[in-house]
Design a protein around this motif. Structure first.
Motif, PDB file in Angstrom:
ATOM      1  N   GLY A  48       1.048  -1.109  -0.017  1.00  0.00           N
ATOM      2  CA  GLY A  48       0.038   0.116  -0.030  1.00  0.00           C
ATOM      3  C   GLY A  48       0.986   1.297   0.053  1.00  0.00           C
ATOM      4  N   ASN A  49       2.052   1.215   0.727  1.00  0.00           N
ATOM      5  CA  ASN A  49       2.988   2.325   0.952  1.00  0.00           C
ATOM      6  C   ASN A  49       3.473   2.530  -0.496  1.00  0.00           C
ATOM      7  N   ALA A  50       3.864   1.616  -1.157  1.00  0.00           N
ATOM      8  CA  ALA A  50       4.577   1.461  -2.494  1.00  0.00           C
ATOM      9  C   ALA A  50       3.704   1.919  -3.578  1.00  0.00           C
ATOM     10  N   MET A  51       2.669   1.436  -3.561  1.00  0.00           N
ATOM     11  CA  MET A  51       1.511   2.063  -4.289  1.00  0.00           C
ATOM     12  C   MET A  51       1.230   3.361  -4.095  1.00  0.00           C
ATOM     13  N   SER A  52       1.162   3.907  -2.968  1.00  0.00           N
ATOM     14  CA  SER A  52       0.772   5.350  -2.710  1.00  0.00           C
ATOM     15  C   SER A  52       1.949   6.254  -3.223  1.00  0.00           C
ATOM     16  N   ASP A  53       3.327   5.769  -3.082  1.00  0.00           N
ATOM     17  CA  ASP A  53       4.603   6.372  -3.660  1.00  0.00           C
ATOM     18  C   ASP A  53       4.306   6.520  -5.148  1.00  0.00           C
ATOM     19  N   PHE A  58       3.470   9.294 -10.196  1.00  0.00           N
ATOM     20  CA  PHE A  58       2.671   9.482 -11.549  1.00  0.00           C
ATOM     21  C   PHE A  58       2.045  10.651 -11.448  1.00  0.00           C
ATOM     22  N   GLU A  59       1.282  11.048 -10.510  1.00  0.00           N
ATOM     23  CA  GLU A  59       0.436  12.390 -10.550  1.00  0.00           C
ATOM     24  C   GLU A  59       1.387  13.396 -10.753  1.00  0.00           C
ATOM     25  N   GLY A 119      -0.824  -1.741 -14.839  1.00  0.00           N
ATOM     26  CA  GLY A 119      -1.177  -0.457 -14.427  1.00  0.00           C
ATOM     27  C   GLY A 119       0.194   0.236 -13.899  1.00  0.00           C
ATOM     28  N   ASP A 120       0.729  -0.479 -12.973  1.00  0.00           N
ATOM     29  CA  ASP A 120       1.931   0.049 -12.251  1.00  0.00           C
ATOM     30  C   ASP A 120       3.252   0.190 -13.017  1.00  0.00           C
ATOM     31  N   GLU A 121       3.202  -0.874 -14.103  1.00  0.00           N
ATOM     32  CA  GLU A 121       4.486  -0.909 -15.382  1.00  0.00           C
ATOM     33  C   GLU A 121       3.808   0.321 -16.180  1.00  0.00           C
ATOM     34  N   ALA A 122       2.674   0.805 -16.463  1.00  0.00           N
ATOM     35  CA  ALA A 122       2.602   1.703 -17.321  1.00  0.00           C
ATOM     36  C   ALA A 122       2.808   2.995 -16.632  1.00  0.00           C
TER      37      ALA A 122
END
Length: 136
Positions: A48-53, A58-59, A119-122
């Protein structure tokens, strides 16, 4: 057998557990369910922390792409579009636009070309592309 499956799962999970250094991976079989539960909780928190980062990076890249000093060429713009759509919406769906909608068709084709990309790779590819455009 069920024991073999749980041992294989535990073996795979133990690789990640070693990173935390606070539990012995070679614990008694009776404590394995507790360790596995702890492991899953810890990994979900870390993920979750990695995805938030990643989402924050990305934003930021999306915002930076709007402030580039020079407008990228059309093929780069299509790549940015495709990566953005793949990261935010997943695989392209629907029908390909007709030949009279050349812009829509080019966008569709660019997005369809990266179908199946996670998605994370994109997101990572989008971030890298924007960073390379900023450095140019």
């Amino acid at each position: 057998s069920t024991g073999d499956d749980s041992d294989a799962r535990f073996s795979a999970e133990s690789e990640c557990l070693g990173r935390f250094g606070c539990l012995s991976v070679r614990s008694a079989p009776s404590s394995r369910p507790l360790i596995a539960s702890w492991f899953l909780l810890a990994c979900s928190i870390l993920k979750g922390n990695a995805m938030s980062d990643l989402n924050a990076r990305f934003e930021a890249a999306v915002a930076n792409s709007r402030m580039l000093s020079e407008r990228p060429d059309n093929s780069t713009l299509l790549k940015l579009y495709a990566l953005y759509k793949q990261a935010t919406a997943g695989d392209v769906e629907g029908r390909r636009p007709g030949f009279t909608d050349m812009v829509g068709r080019a966008k569709y084709d660019a997005w369809a070309a990266i179908k199946g990309t996670a998605g994370d790779e994109a997101m990572n590819q989008y971030i890298s592309l924007v960073e390379s455009l900023q450095a140019a």
